[in-house]
Design an enzyme around this catalytic site. Sequence first.
Site, PDB file in Angstrom:
ATOM      1  CG  MET A  78      -2.165  -0.860   1.481  1.00  0.00           C
ATOM      2  SD  MET A  78      -3.359  -1.156   2.074  1.00  0.00           S
ATOM      3  CE  MET A  78      -2.664  -0.590   3.787  1.00  0.00           C
ATOM      4  N   GLY A 114       4.569 -10.507   3.900  1.00  0.00           N
ATOM      5  CA  GLY A 114       5.824  -9.987   4.680  1.00  0.00           C
ATOM      6  C   GLY A 114       4.720 -11.082   6.068  1.00  0.00           C
ATOM      7  CG  HIS A 152       6.737  -1.688   2.137  1.00  0.00           C
ATOM      8  ND1 HIS A 152       7.072  -0.803   2.891  1.00  0.00           N
ATOM      9  CD2 HIS A 152       5.547  -2.866   2.443  1.00  0.00           C
ATOM     10  CE1 HIS A 152       5.423  -0.770   3.449  1.00  0.00           C
ATOM     11  NE2 HIS A 152       4.888  -1.746   3.627  1.00  0.00           N
TER      12      HIS A 152
END
Length: 280
Positions: free
Chosen positions: A26, A145, A33
Site C-alpha cells: 500500500m 510479509g 517492504h
Amino acid sequence: MIIARTPEALHDALGKDGTLVLVPTMGNLHAGHLSLIRKGLEVGDRVVASIFVNPTQFGPGEDFERYPRTLDADVSMLADAGCHAVFAPDVDVLYPFGAEHTVSIHVPEVTDILCGSIRPGHFDGVATVVAKLFLAVAPDVAVFGRKDYQQLVLIRRLVRDLGFPIDIVAGDIVREADGLAMSSRNAYLEAADRAAAPAIYRALAAVREAVERQATLEEAIASGHRTLAVAGLTAEYIELRRAGDLGPAGEDDAQLVALIAAQVGAARLIDNVRILRQER
Ligand code: AMP
C-alpha cells in the site's frame, strides 16, 4: 524503472521473459517492504511492486483517507532497491464498477477470526484486491510479509482454492532496533506511544518463552497480557494458533504462532512470532 498505471501499460513495457515476481504493497515504503523486494530479486528475474491503497479493506471510521501516500519517495526507494517496475493503478482501474459494487471474494475459516472479528469485511477486501492484482499482473511468484500473518495464510488458501498458478513466498518480519515491527502505521505514534509500542514484541517473546518452558497455552497468553500491562498497553487479542491454518492450538500442536493486536495511541498495531514447541 517502469511506472505503470494500467495492466496494459505494465505488460507493454515489461514484455514476457523470465520469472515475474509481484510484491503487493500500500506504499509508504520502509525497510520491511524493501526486504520483500530483495527476496523477489532472489527468487525471480523481474520484480513488480504494486502500490495501491485498497478502499475495500478499510472499514467505516478506519484510516483510508489519512493513510500515508508517498508515491515519489516510494518510487525512488524501489528504483534504488533494483525493482523493475511499479504498478500504481487508480481505484477505477481495479474497480471499474466502483469499489462499493465489486464482486467480492470470501475465504472461509480464516476470515472471521483474529483481526477479521474486529475488522468486519477487511479480509474480503484483501482477498478481492489480491485476486485483482494477480489477474492484472499475472506474476509467477508473489511475495508477502509474515508481519501480516493472517493475510499470508488467507492468500495461500485463496491461491490453492482458486488455482492461481502463482507461488507464494513469505518474507520475515523486519523490526526496529527495539523490536517494534516496522509498519507504515508507526508514523501515527506520538512519542510516548512509540516508547510503549515495543512491549508488543516483548509480550510475544514472553508468550514464546512460556510455551518453550512447557507452560499451558492459557498461562503463556496470560504472561503476554502481563507484559503489555507493564507498559500500560491492553491487547485487542493475544492468541496462540496453529501456524499452518490458524486453527485453534491444541496442547499437542508443535508448530504455533502467537499473535497480538493492540491499539497504541492512534495506531492499531499487529505483530506475531512463530513458536516450535518441543515434545513433552
Ligand atoms: P502494506 O504496505 O502494509 O500493505 O504491506 C505490504 C507487504 O509488506 C505485506 O506483505 C506486509 O506483510 C509486508 N510488510 C509490512 N511490514 C513488514 C515488516 N515489518 N517486515 C516484513 N514485511 C512487512
